[in-house]
Design a protein around this motif. Structure first.
Motif, PDB file in Angstrom:
ATOM      1  N   THR A  91       0.834  -1.189   0.000  1.00 59.14           N
ATOM      2  CA  THR A  91       0.000   0.000   0.000  1.00 59.14           C
ATOM      3  C   THR A  91       0.875   1.247   0.000  1.00 59.14           C
ATOM      4  O   THR A  91       1.858   1.323   0.744  1.00 59.14           O
ATOM      5  N   ARG A  92       0.506   2.224  -0.832  1.00 59.11           N
ATOM      6  CA  ARG A  92       1.237   3.496  -0.894  1.00 59.11           C
ATOM      7  C   ARG A  92       0.254   4.638  -0.733  1.00 59.11           C
ATOM      8  O   ARG A  92      -0.749   4.717  -1.444  1.00 59.11           O
ATOM      9  N   ASN A  93       0.539   5.484   0.237  1.00 63.30           N
ATOM     10  CA  ASN A  93      -0.210   6.719   0.393  1.00 63.30           C
ATOM     11  C   ASN A  93       0.473   7.769  -0.476  1.00 63.30           C
ATOM     12  O   ASN A  93       1.531   8.283  -0.125  1.00 63.30           O
ATOM     13  N   TYR A  94      -0.107   8.058  -1.649  1.00 63.16           N
ATOM     14  CA  TYR A  94       0.600   8.934  -2.569  1.00 63.16           C
ATOM     15  C   TYR A  94       0.410  10.410  -2.227  1.00 63.16           C
ATOM     16  O   TYR A  94       0.920  11.277  -2.928  1.00 63.16           O
ATOM     17  N   ASP A  95      -0.285  10.712  -1.129  1.00 58.05           N
ATOM     18  CA  ASP A  95      -0.322  12.083  -0.631  1.00 58.05           C
ATOM     19  C   ASP A  95       0.880  12.353   0.276  1.00 58.05           C
ATOM     20  O   ASP A  95       1.565  13.365   0.131  1.00 58.05           O
ATOM     21  N   SER A  96       1.136  11.442   1.186  1.00 61.15           N
ATOM     22  CA  SER A  96       2.242  11.625   2.128  1.00 61.15           C
ATOM     23  C   SER A  96       3.527  10.944   1.671  1.00 61.15           C
ATOM     24  O   SER A  96       4.606  11.273   2.149  1.00 61.15           O
ATOM     25  N   GLY A  97       3.393   9.965   0.762  1.00 62.67           N
ATOM     26  CA  GLY A  97       4.570   9.221   0.325  1.00 62.67           C
ATOM     27  C   GLY A  97       4.890   8.019   1.185  1.00 62.67           C
ATOM     28  O   GLY A  97       5.829   7.279   0.887  1.00 62.67           O
ATOM     29  N   TYR A  98       4.119   7.778   2.244  1.00 60.17           N
ATOM     30  CA  TYR A  98       4.373   6.623   3.092  1.00 60.17           C
ATOM     31  C   TYR A  98       4.047   5.329   2.346  1.00 60.17           C
ATOM     32  O   TYR A  98       3.104   5.264   1.559  1.00 60.17           O
ATOM     33  N   LEU A  99       4.846   4.288   2.628  1.00 58.53           N
ATOM     34  CA  LEU A  99       4.662   2.985   2.015  1.00 58.53           C
ATOM     35  C   LEU A  99       4.392   1.946   3.088  1.00 58.53           C
ATOM     36  O   LEU A  99       4.879   2.057   4.218  1.00 58.53           O
ATOM     37  N   GLY A 100       3.647   0.920   2.727  1.00 60.90           N
ATOM     38  CA  GLY A 100       3.434  -0.215   3.612  1.00 60.90           C
ATOM     39  C   GLY A 100       3.583  -1.507   2.840  1.00 60.90           C
ATOM     40  O   GLY A 100       3.073  -1.625   1.724  1.00 60.90           O
ATOM     41  N   ASP A 101       4.272  -2.456   3.419  1.00 61.99           N
ATOM     42  CA  ASP A 101       4.530  -3.727   2.747  1.00 61.99           C
ATOM     43  C   ASP A 101       4.387  -4.829   3.786  1.00 61.99           C
ATOM     44  O   ASP A 101       5.169  -4.901   4.739  1.00 61.99           O
ATOM     45  N   GLU A 102       3.369  -5.665   3.620  1.00 63.88           N
ATOM     46  CA  GLU A 102       3.116  -6.730   4.586  1.00 63.88           C
ATOM     47  C   GLU A 102       2.769  -8.001   3.832  1.00 63.88           C
ATOM     48  O   GLU A 102       2.102  -7.961   2.793  1.00 63.88           O
ATOM     49  N   SER A 103       3.236  -9.136   4.339  1.00 69.20           N
ATOM     50  CA  SER A 103       2.940 -10.421   3.705  1.00 69.20           C
ATOM     51  C   SER A 103       2.996 -11.515   4.761  1.00 69.20           C
ATOM     52  O   SER A 103       3.464 -11.306   5.880  1.00 69.20           O
ATOM     53  N   GLY A 104       2.500 -12.680   4.379  1.00 64.99           N
ATOM     54  CA  GLY A 104       2.524 -13.789   5.316  1.00 64.99           C
ATOM     55  C   GLY A 104       2.160 -15.086   4.633  1.00 64.99           C
ATOM     56  O   GLY A 104       1.711 -15.114   3.486  1.00 64.99           O
ATOM     57  N   ILE A 105       2.381 -16.179   5.349  1.00 66.76           N
ATOM     58  CA  ILE A 105       2.055 -17.519   4.872  1.00 66.76           C
ATOM     59  C   ILE A 105       1.168 -18.193   5.915  1.00 66.76           C
ATOM     60  O   ILE A 105       1.461 -18.158   7.114  1.00 66.76           O
ATOM     61  N   GLU A 106       0.091 -18.775   5.450  1.00 65.76           N
ATOM     62  CA  GLU A 106      -0.836 -19.476   6.334  1.00 65.76           C
ATOM     63  C   GLU A 106      -0.966 -20.924   5.885  1.00 65.76           C
ATOM     64  O   GLU A 106      -1.033 -21.213   4.687  1.00 65.76           O
ATOM     65  N   LEU A 107      -0.990 -21.841   6.853  1.00 67.53           N
ATOM     66  CA  LEU A 107      -1.290 -23.246   6.596  1.00 67.53           C
ATOM     67  C   LEU A 107      -2.686 -23.528   7.129  1.00 67.53           C
ATOM     68  O   LEU A 107      -2.974 -23.292   8.311  1.00 67.53           O
ATOM     69  N   LEU A 108      -3.557 -24.005   6.254  1.00 71.97           N
ATOM     70  CA  LEU A 108      -4.975 -24.118   6.571  1.00 71.97           C
ATOM     71  C   LEU A 108      -5.426 -25.567   6.433  1.00 71.97           C
ATOM     72  O   LEU A 108      -5.774 -26.037   5.344  1.00 71.97           O
ATOM     73  N   PRO A 109      -5.420 -26.319   7.526  1.00 69.10           N
ATOM     74  CA  PRO A 109      -5.827 -27.730   7.464  1.00 69.10           C
ATOM     75  C   PRO A 109      -7.333 -27.902   7.632  1.00 69.10           C
ATOM     76  O   PRO A 109      -8.045 -27.012   8.116  1.00 69.10           O
ATOM     77  N   ARG A 110      -7.795 -29.065   7.224  1.00 67.13           N
ATOM     78  CA  ARG A 110      -9.189 -29.456   7.420  1.00 67.13           C
ATOM     79  C   ARG A 110      -9.240 -30.967   7.579  1.00 67.13           C
ATOM     80  O   ARG A 110      -8.632 -31.708   6.804  1.00 67.13           O
ATOM     81  N   LEU A 111      -9.973 -31.449   8.575  1.00 62.34           N
ATOM     82  CA  LEU A 111     -10.077 -32.881   8.834  1.00 62.34           C
ATOM     83  C   LEU A 111     -11.513 -33.193   9.229  1.00 62.34           C
ATOM     84  O   LEU A 111     -12.112 -32.494  10.045  1.00 62.34           O
ATOM     85  N   SER A 112     -12.090 -34.241   8.627  1.00 64.73           N
ATOM     86  CA  SER A 112     -13.462 -34.619   8.968  1.00 64.73           C
ATOM     87  C   SER A 112     -13.599 -36.128   8.973  1.00 64.73           C
ATOM     88  O   SER A 112     -12.846 -36.849   8.302  1.00 64.73           O
ATOM     89  N   ALA A 113     -14.565 -36.597   9.733  1.00 62.20           N
ATOM     90  CA  ALA A 113     -14.908 -38.020   9.768  1.00 62.20           C
ATOM     91  C   ALA A 113     -16.423 -38.146   9.772  1.00 62.20           C
ATOM     92  O   ALA A 113     -17.117 -37.422  10.502  1.00 62.20           O
TER      93      ALA A 113
END
Length: 741
Positions: free
Chosen positions: A463-485
């Protein structure tokens, strides 16, 4: 609730012309099912066709005939049909939705919306029409659907082209509030086993909110349309399908929708004694203009024991939203939000098709979301001075020496010399992406079935605020399991248990604190759900029923807030307020009494609490109920169809109850009382004609779909905050006439 009506929606005049020019034969209505058994419902909740009663989780399906007969055209209409689903259209055109208390109203998404396996980010509140069914998947759907499905998923499944027969329908609806609604569909077979399907609609509505254009203190009057809630919407969808060679088939569609309607037409209350007025006092009618163009392509390769499916999509939406932020008849503070969104998605999956004990699917997914916002606050009666200060309300808000006493609390009119100043509100470029790899396998032996799945989901937000010039950079990895019987009993029923995980990605706020624009980040929220239940048929197939209980551990819950910023304007953002737990039970039953009468009922209970130690704005929230979690919801339905005078007499009744819940601003909530909505339909169908009278909110119940505290700009009424709410639909009587050919 399953009504026996003709499938499909109406069609517009151009489609009628095409049908008659090509010599389309008249198609009679579907023959009534002479069996008392309740018809089996097939859904694609787990991305393969399965019986609704064999899926080890809570899934609700609203069928095309129900959707058409009951006039389910808006999100709120759908929400009334399903317990523990709180769904309506946010007044800026985006969905307000939570399922079992997961997700949240406002700027957090929480629940995914899909049209034909394509996730919708920009216009989920659009009218889609000509649907085969709507599937509501409850609980985290991270394994198969990825992020932004922490509360569940809502899937719109359109009716696909038929290559064998030509048919269509036209439908016209008119009634209270100036409703004029025309829609239509046409299915046209083409050469070489291809088919074409067209759907289109146009609707106008005066709405039920009024702007009296009250005279300002200087004697001037505004000339707004009194019908502040008036709207116009239109759109069309063209779909094409057919084989390419012996092993490959194609399904593609293009849709276009246009909307011109109200935006943030909040009803403004001065206290929490909710009176439900229908008056919106604003200087300028808040409006929202939106146009969406979308295309999707689905390719299927049928190999030996394996289907390879590719689903590609591209959607572009442009919208302009104008809000009167002070919600007053005086010129004070407005907000203009022009926004452009462009989304590209691609999914490739492999699915087993053999008859063996093991069934599996796996695939990869990618999405790219690009958005530009160029929003300004508009200050009326303000101008810049040579020394860089501001006069009028902006100067007072910033504490400048040019602030005049009249703006310190007195009312003022501006005459013909009104001046305005724009200050930045949201000036951003935002790029979000997802990459996912997923797999799920099911093993069945004797009466047992065990299923396990896992998704690797990588997300990023730049994300970039092009009025102030501030930048934001965020990321992540998620492991999403599912188990049923699942265990299948001898009496055509099953018991099951499922554990699933979901999440909502993090991001950035463009807030203005202490006179500086900065990017304030928030982290992902995560949820783990445990569900157990029973599904089955009773009484020789004339009754179907489900029972489920669930427990959800909700971590880092994202909550929307509004506050007054350093410049006097509004700050809107999202924070991770804390952890909560939810538990509850659900049940449903549908009984076909005989060939003419079907009864149904469903119930949902949720208990939600903030965990110990959760605090906001100096308020200890431990043990309190989080926002937008109704404690009780239920509905009952009656569907009656009886032969009469060479046709069918039709009657339908739906009663829905939505329980009490706390509105937004978790640390200063407004309690939204419970309410009950009664809808009914009565009509007569003969051969290929059908005439229906539809009454929504028969008892004219006054209710809000959301309420919250909101900054009281310039304290003109005393106190820091007022209460705003989205007034629900009052009694609405419409009549529709449809013709099938």
């Amino acid at each position: 609730m399953k009504n026996r009506v003709f499938l499909g929606a109406g069609l517009l005049a151009p489609f009628v012309a095409v049908a008659f020019v090509t010599g389309a034969p008249v198609a009679m209505g579907e023959e009534a099912d002479t069996s008392d058994d309740i018809e089996e419902v097939i859904v694609t909740a787990r991305k393969r066709e399965e019986s609704l009663l064999e899926i080890p989780e809570s899934v609700v399906a609203l069928m095309g005939d129900d959707i058409d007969r009951q006039g389910l055209k808006g999100l709120e209409d759908i929400g009334f049909q399903v317990p523990n689903l709180n769904l309506s259209t946010r007044l800026d055109g985006f969905p307000n939705v939570s399922i079992r208390g997961l997700g949240s109203f406002g700027n957090t998404q929480g629940v995914g919306f899909y049209l034909d396996d394509v996730q919708i980010f920009s216009d989920a509140s659009s009218r889609f029409g000509d649907l085969e069914r709507i599937e509501i998947l409850k609980g985290p759907q991270g394994t198969l659907y990825g992020g932004s499905n922490i509360g569940g998923a809502i899937k719109f499944v359109s009716a696909r082209p038929d290559s064998e027969s030509r048919f269509g329908r036209i439908k016209a609806t008119a009634g209270d509030q100036g409703v004029l609604d025309f829609e239509g569909s046409l299915n046209q077979p083409l050469a070489n086993d291809w088919g074409l399907r067209l759907f289109g609609f146009t609707v106008t509505n005066d709405g039920y909110l009024r702007n009296p254009n009250t005279a300002r203190v200087n004697g001037m009057r505004t000339d707004n349309d009194v019908d502040v809630g008036a709207s116009e919407e239109s759109g069309y969808r063209i779909s094409l399908s057919g084989p390419v060679g012996e092993a490959v088939s194609v399904y593609s569609s293009i849709r276009v929708s246009r909307f011109d309607g109200p935006n943030n037409t909040w009803v403004r209350e001065l206290d929490t004694d909710l009176d439900h007025p229908d008056i919106v006092q604003t200087t300028t009618n808040p409006r929202h203009e939106r146009k969406t163009r979308s295309a999707m392509l689905e390719l299927t390769w049928e190999l030996e024991n394996i289907d390879v499916v590719s689903v590609s999509s591209h959607t572009k939406t442009a919208s302009d939203r104008y809000s009167d932020l002070d919600i007053r008849e005086e010129y004070l503070l407005d907000l203009f939000r022009p926004e452009e969104m462009e989304v590209t998605t691609q999914e490739l999956r492999l699915t087993s098709t053999g008859d063996g004990a093991v069934q599996w699917l796996g695939g990869i997914f990618y999405s790219r979301y690009d958005e530009t916002m160029d929003a300004d606050l508009i200050w009326f009666g303000t101008e810049a001075t040579p020394d860089g200060n501001f006069t009028g309300p902006l100067g007072c808000a910033l504490g400048m020496p040019t602030c005049s006493g009249v703006w310190a609390g007195e009312m003022i009119g501006f005459g013909t010399e009104t001046r305005t100043v724009r200050t930045p509100f949201e000036k951003r470029n935002r790029k979000k992406s997802h990459f996912g790899a997923f797999a799920n396998a099911t093993y069945g032996v004797d009466q047992w079935e065990v299923s396990a799945g896992l998704r690797f989901d990588q997300w990023s937000n730049d994300t970039r605020n092009y009025d102030s010039g501030y930048l934001g950079d965020e990321s992540g990895i998620e492991l999403l399991p599912r188990l049923s019987a699942s265990y299948y009993l001898e009496d055509d029923s099953m018991i099951y248990a499922t554990v699933a995980r979901g999440y909502e990605p993090g991001g950035f706020n463009l807030a203005n604190f202490e006179g500086e624009n900065e990017l304030f980040g928030f982290d992902p929220e995560e949820a783990t759900s445990i569900e157990g239940g029973w599904k089955g048929r009773l009484a020789d197939g004339t009754v179907t029923a489900t029972v489920a209980a669930f427990f959800i551990d909700y971590d880092g819950r994202q909550i929307e807030y509004q506050a007054e910023g350093a410049d006097g304007g509004v700050v809107e953002g999202i924070i991770n307020l804390g952890d909560s737990t939810q538990s509850g039970v659900e049940g449903s039953i549908e009984m076909r009494v005989n060939e003419e009468l079907t009864l149904s009922a469903a119930l949902g209970l949720v208990n939600a609490e903030w965990d110990s130690g959760v605090e906001a704005a100096g308020v200890d929230l431990s043990g309190e109920t989080p926002p937008v979690v109704p404690d009780l919801s239920w509905n009952v339905g009656v569907d009656y169809r009886r032969p009469m005078n060479g046709g069918d007499f039709i009657f339908g009744l739906q009663v829905s109850r939505n329980g009490e819940y706390e509105g937004l601003l978790a640390w200063n909530p407004v309690t939204n009382p419970s309410y009950t909505i009664v809808n009914t339909q009565i009509g007569f169908a003969r051969e290929n004609w059908e005439l229906t009278l539809n009454v929504e909110n028969l008892a004219d119940e006054a209710y809000y779909t959301d309420v919250q505290h909101f900054p009281n700009f310039y304290l003109l009424d005393g106190g820091d905050h007022v209460v705003i709410g989205t007034l629900g639909q009052p009694r609405l009587i419409t009549a529709s006439l449809s013709y099938s050919f």
